[in-house]
Motif scaffolding. Structure first.
Motif, PDB file in Angstrom:
ATOM      1  N   GLN A 227       0.816  -1.213   0.000  1.00  0.00           N
ATOM      2  CA  GLN A 227       0.000   0.000   0.000  1.00  0.00           C
ATOM      3  C   GLN A 227       0.847   1.260   0.000  1.00  0.00           C
ATOM      4  OE1 GLN A 227      -3.188  -0.007   2.872  1.00  0.00           O
ATOM      5  NE2 GLN A 227      -4.002  -1.956   2.145  1.00  0.00           N
ATOM      6  N   ASP A 228       2.070   1.131  -0.432  1.00  0.00           N
ATOM      7  CA  ASP A 228       2.967   2.277  -0.560  1.00  0.00           C
ATOM      8  C   ASP A 228       2.694   2.969  -1.892  1.00  0.00           C
ATOM      9  OD1 ASP A 228       5.025   4.077  -0.871  1.00  0.00           O
ATOM     10  OD2 ASP A 228       6.596   2.697  -0.215  1.00  0.00           O
ATOM     11  N   GLY A 229       2.232   4.195  -1.845  1.00  0.00           N
ATOM     12  CA  GLY A 229       1.886   4.911  -3.063  1.00  0.00           C
ATOM     13  C   GLY A 229       3.063   5.189  -3.972  1.00  0.00           C
ATOM     14  N   ASP A 230       4.272   5.083  -3.451  1.00  0.00           N
ATOM     15  CA  ASP A 230       5.462   5.361  -4.256  1.00  0.00           C
ATOM     16  C   ASP A 230       6.076   4.101  -4.868  1.00  0.00           C
ATOM     17  OD1 ASP A 230       5.361   8.105  -3.711  1.00  0.00           O
ATOM     18  OD2 ASP A 230       6.440   7.841  -1.820  1.00  0.00           O
ATOM     19  N   ARG A 231       5.584   2.931  -4.472  1.00  0.00           N
ATOM     20  CA  ARG A 231       6.117   1.690  -5.042  1.00  0.00           C
ATOM     21  C   ARG A 231       5.335   1.332  -6.303  1.00  0.00           C
ATOM     22  NH1 ARG A 231       5.154  -4.252  -2.838  1.00  0.00           N
ATOM     23  NH2 ARG A 231       3.604  -4.070  -4.490  1.00  0.00           N
ATOM     24  N   ARG A 232       6.032   1.273  -7.435  1.00  0.00           N
ATOM     25  CA  ARG A 232       5.366   1.015  -8.710  1.00  0.00           C
ATOM     26  C   ARG A 232       6.197   0.048  -9.558  1.00  0.00           C
ATOM     27  NH1 ARG A 232       1.524   3.016  -6.803  1.00  0.00           N
ATOM     28  NH2 ARG A 232       0.145   4.653  -7.585  1.00  0.00           N
ATOM     29  N   GLU A 233       5.577  -0.983 -10.065  1.00  0.00           N
ATOM     30  CA  GLU A 233       6.150  -1.893 -11.057  1.00  0.00           C
ATOM     31  C   GLU A 233       7.545  -2.380 -10.677  1.00  0.00           C
ATOM     32  OE1 GLU A 233       4.108  -0.934 -15.235  1.00  0.00           O
ATOM     33  OE2 GLU A 233       5.370   0.704 -14.527  1.00  0.00           O
ATOM     34  N   VAL A 234       7.676  -2.805  -9.437  1.00  0.00           N
ATOM     35  CA  VAL A 234       8.928  -3.430  -8.999  1.00  0.00           C
ATOM     36  C   VAL A 234       9.056  -4.801  -9.662  1.00  0.00           C
ATOM     37  CG1 VAL A 234      10.153  -4.403  -7.010  1.00  0.00           C
ATOM     38  CG2 VAL A 234       8.961  -2.205  -6.799  1.00  0.00           C
ATOM     39  N   LEU A 235      10.260  -5.140 -10.100  1.00  0.00           N
ATOM     40  CA  LEU A 235      10.569  -6.485 -10.572  1.00  0.00           C
ATOM     41  C   LEU A 235      11.794  -6.947  -9.795  1.00  0.00           C
ATOM     42  CD1 LEU A 235      10.277  -8.955 -12.336  1.00  0.00           C
ATOM     43  CD2 LEU A 235      11.492  -7.742 -14.170  1.00  0.00           C
ATOM     44  N   SER A 236      11.587  -7.845  -8.838  1.00  0.00           N
ATOM     45  CA  SER A 236      12.679  -8.307  -7.984  1.00  0.00           C
ATOM     46  C   SER A 236      12.937  -9.793  -8.216  1.00  0.00           C
ATOM     47  CB  SER A 236      12.347  -8.059  -6.502  1.00  0.00           C
ATOM     48  OG  SER A 236      11.259  -8.870  -6.105  1.00  0.00           O
ATOM     49  N   GLY A 237      14.142 -10.228  -7.880  1.00  0.00           N
ATOM     50  CA  GLY A 237      14.500 -11.630  -8.015  1.00  0.00           C
ATOM     51  C   GLY A 237      15.066 -11.944  -9.386  1.00  0.00           C
ATOM     52  N   SER A 238      15.465 -13.204  -9.557  1.00  0.00           N
ATOM     53  CA  SER A 238      16.093 -13.639 -10.799  1.00  0.00           C
ATOM     54  C   SER A 238      15.386 -14.874 -11.340  1.00  0.00           C
ATOM     55  CB  SER A 238      17.577 -13.966 -10.567  1.00  0.00           C
ATOM     56  OG  SER A 238      18.275 -12.835 -10.094  1.00  0.00           O
ATOM     57  N   THR A 239      15.290 -14.940 -12.663  1.00  0.00           N
ATOM     58  CA  THR A 239      14.684 -16.096 -13.312  1.00  0.00           C
ATOM     59  C   THR A 239      15.756 -17.140 -13.639  1.00  0.00           C
ATOM     60  OG1 THR A 239      14.923 -15.026 -15.476  1.00  0.00           O
ATOM     61  CG2 THR A 239      12.831 -14.715 -14.321  1.00  0.00           C
ATOM     62  N   LEU A 240      15.299 -18.357 -13.892  1.00  0.00           N
ATOM     63  CA  LEU A 240      16.214 -19.432 -14.268  1.00  0.00           C
ATOM     64  C   LEU A 240      16.767 -19.189 -15.663  1.00  0.00           C
ATOM     65  CD1 LEU A 240      14.216 -22.575 -13.085  1.00  0.00           C
ATOM     66  CD2 LEU A 240      16.543 -22.010 -12.373  1.00  0.00           C
ATOM     67  N   SER A 241      18.069 -19.354 -15.821  1.00  0.00           N
ATOM     68  CA  SER A 241      18.651 -19.295 -17.154  1.00  0.00           C
ATOM     69  C   SER A 241      18.371 -20.604 -17.883  1.00  0.00           C
ATOM     70  CB  SER A 241      20.164 -19.071 -17.066  1.00  0.00           C
ATOM     71  OG  SER A 241      20.795 -20.209 -16.506  1.00  0.00           O
ATOM     72  N   ASP A 242      18.497 -20.593 -19.189  1.00  0.00           N
ATOM     73  CA  ASP A 242      18.281 -21.814 -19.968  1.00  0.00           C
ATOM     74  C   ASP A 242      19.218 -22.931 -19.512  1.00  0.00           C
ATOM     75  OD1 ASP A 242      16.295 -20.622 -21.442  1.00  0.00           O
ATOM     76  OD2 ASP A 242      17.597 -20.105 -23.135  1.00  0.00           O
ATOM     77  N   ALA A 243      20.430 -22.585 -19.153  1.00  0.00           N
ATOM     78  CA  ALA A 243      21.407 -23.594 -18.728  1.00  0.00           C
ATOM     79  C   ALA A 243      21.013 -24.253 -17.409  1.00  0.00           C
ATOM     80  CB  ALA A 243      22.785 -22.958 -18.596  1.00  0.00           C
ATOM     81  N   GLU A 244      20.222 -23.550 -16.604  1.00  0.00           N
ATOM     82  CA  GLU A 244      19.816 -24.082 -15.298  1.00  0.00           C
ATOM     83  C   GLU A 244      18.544 -24.913 -15.360  1.00  0.00           C
ATOM     84  OE1 GLU A 244      21.090 -20.747 -12.074  1.00  0.00           O
ATOM     85  OE2 GLU A 244      19.657 -20.081 -13.607  1.00  0.00           O
ATOM     86  N   ARG A 245      17.853 -24.868 -16.478  1.00  0.00           N
ATOM     87  CA  ARG A 245      16.549 -25.527 -16.584  1.00  0.00           C
ATOM     88  C   ARG A 245      16.706 -27.012 -16.896  1.00  0.00           C
ATOM     89  NH1 ARG A 245      12.883 -23.022 -20.674  1.00  0.00           N
ATOM     90  NH2 ARG A 245      11.329 -24.241 -19.523  1.00  0.00           N
ATOM     91  N   ALA A 246      15.730 -27.801 -16.423  1.00  0.00           N
ATOM     92  CA  ALA A 246      15.744 -29.238 -16.649  1.00  0.00           C
ATOM     93  C   ALA A 246      14.324 -29.722 -16.919  1.00  0.00           C
ATOM     94  CB  ALA A 246      16.332 -29.966 -15.440  1.00  0.00           C
ATOM     95  N   GLY A 247      14.227 -30.950 -17.398  1.00  0.00           N
ATOM     96  CA  GLY A 247      12.932 -31.497 -17.795  1.00  0.00           C
ATOM     97  C   GLY A 247      12.019 -31.867 -16.652  1.00  0.00           C
ATOM     98  N   GLU A 248      12.527 -31.869 -15.414  1.00  0.00           N
ATOM     99  CA  GLU A 248      11.696 -32.219 -14.265  1.00  0.00           C
ATOM    100  C   GLU A 248      11.704 -31.097 -13.230  1.00  0.00           C
ATOM    101  OE1 GLU A 248      12.963 -36.024 -12.843  1.00  0.00           O
ATOM    102  OE2 GLU A 248      12.077 -37.098 -14.553  1.00  0.00           O
ATOM    103  N   ASP A 249      11.775 -29.867 -13.686  1.00  0.00           N
ATOM    104  CA  ASP A 249      11.804 -28.726 -12.768  1.00  0.00           C
ATOM    105  C   ASP A 249      10.485 -28.539 -12.027  1.00  0.00           C
ATOM    106  OD1 ASP A 249      14.432 -27.948 -13.129  1.00  0.00           O
ATOM    107  OD2 ASP A 249      13.989 -26.511 -14.712  1.00  0.00           O
ATOM    108  N   VAL A 250       9.387 -28.913 -12.646  1.00  0.00           N
ATOM    109  CA  VAL A 250       8.073 -28.639 -12.069  1.00  0.00           C
ATOM    110  C   VAL A 250       7.326 -29.956 -11.840  1.00  0.00           C
ATOM    111  CG1 VAL A 250       5.899 -27.383 -12.328  1.00  0.00           C
ATOM    112  CG2 VAL A 250       7.999 -26.463 -13.356  1.00  0.00           C
ATOM    113  N   GLN A 251       6.772 -30.111 -10.635  1.00  0.00           N
ATOM    114  CA  GLN A 251       5.860 -31.227 -10.367  1.00  0.00           C
ATOM    115  C   GLN A 251       4.484 -30.652 -10.030  1.00  0.00           C
ATOM    116  OE1 GLN A 251       5.467 -34.510  -6.920  1.00  0.00           O
ATOM    117  NE2 GLN A 251       7.136 -34.982  -8.352  1.00  0.00           N
ATOM    118  N   ILE A 252       3.502 -31.062 -10.797  1.00  0.00           N
ATOM    119  CA  ILE A 252       2.127 -30.610 -10.614  1.00  0.00           C
ATOM    120  C   ILE A 252       1.260 -31.801 -10.241  1.00  0.00           C
ATOM    121  CG2 ILE A 252       0.064 -29.685 -11.766  1.00  0.00           C
ATOM    122  CD1 ILE A 252       2.085 -27.522 -11.326  1.00  0.00           C
ATOM    123  N   ALA A 253       0.431 -31.628  -9.223  1.00  0.00           N
ATOM    124  CA  ALA A 253      -0.540 -32.644  -8.831  1.00  0.00           C
ATOM    125  C   ALA A 253      -1.941 -32.096  -9.064  1.00  0.00           C
ATOM    126  CB  ALA A 253      -0.363 -33.021  -7.362  1.00  0.00           C
TER     127      ALA A 253
END
Length: 260
Positions: free
Chosen positions: A114-140
């Protein structure tokens, strides 16, 4: 081993906006929230991710396969078409709850929701292609056994809803506390859980707990993949095996094996 990438979607300054300069019509707010969720689902879904609405002003997305540029484009698209903006906190971890904690911490460090001055923050890092694998996600994909016969065709809609929600709430809390998994109600009698690398025994324990605590009988199909779509689609196929064979827990199999 899983490596889940989660993105917390948070509407900037939403609470104050809803009452400025005076309280806004509730159905107008509901319409905005539902359209925003639909647009987020379309954007992320077109890139093989999943989005869950949680409280609507906060939403959780499984974004394996989306990079920083995708997240920035999403913010630009929403900012250009809505009277509100969104901030995104990205986290990656084998444990879904830890990934969400990381993404949440990034936004909380940048400022209050609820901070009126905080707008469109993008924090953190995404996985690079080299870090990705075929079993990264398990969905039930959980489904209530004979929900139509037990609830829909016997009870009024509100009482049916109570029964389904009790099952969901029990499962949601159990998987969060016991397995660090995140579960989301997705309509009808369906619940989708984003899980770490869980075993058949883990899922059987969860189903047993919900039956004993809430009196709701569940079955589950489990899938793994490089993206939420890959894992979720595999889970849907596994759930169909449950329905066909009358089993409670099935993991995804190759399509050729399913055809046999």
């Amino acid at each position: 081993m899983t490596n889940t990438q989660l993105s917390l979607v948070q509407i900037d300054n939403y609470g104050p906006w809803t009452v400025t300069p005076e309280p806004r019509r509730e159905m107008d707010l509901q319409t905005l929230q539902s359209r925003l969720f639909a647009d987020l689902a379309q954007f992320v879904g077109s890139r093989n991710g999943y989005v869950f609405f949680t409280r609507f002003d906060n939403m959780v997305a499984v974004t394996n396969g989306l990079d920083d540029a995708d997240h920035e484009l999403l913010q630009d698209s929403i900012g250009n078409r809505y009277p509100v903006t969104i901030s995104l906190g990205v986290g990656v971890d084998p444990s879904p709850i830890e990934a969400l904690e990381s993404g949440t911490a990034g936004l909380q460090t940048a400022g209050s929701a609820q901070d009126g001055d905080r707008r469109e923050v993008l924090s953190g890092s995404t996985l690079s292609d080299a870090e990705r694998a075929g079993e990264d996600v398990q969905i039930a994909h959980f489904d209530v056994n004979d929900a139509t016969g037990k609830y829909t065709d016997r009870l009024n809609e509100f009482d049916s809803f109570i029964q389904i929600e009790q099952g969901y709430a029990t499962l949601m809390r159990y998987l969060r506390e016991e397995d660090d998994a995140l579960s989301f109600f997705v309509g009808g009698d369906n619940i989708i859980s984003v899980c770490p690398a869980m075993t058949e025994g883990d899922y059987r324990d969860a189903i047993r707990h919900v039956s004993e605590e809430a009196g709701v009988e569940l079955k589950v199909g489990v899938g793994t993949g490089a993206t939420a779509h890959d894992a979720g689609f595999a889970a849907k196929h596994a759930l169909e095996v449950c329905r066909e064979d009358g089993t409670d827990v099935e993991f995804d199999r190759p399509h050729a094996e399913l055809a046999d």
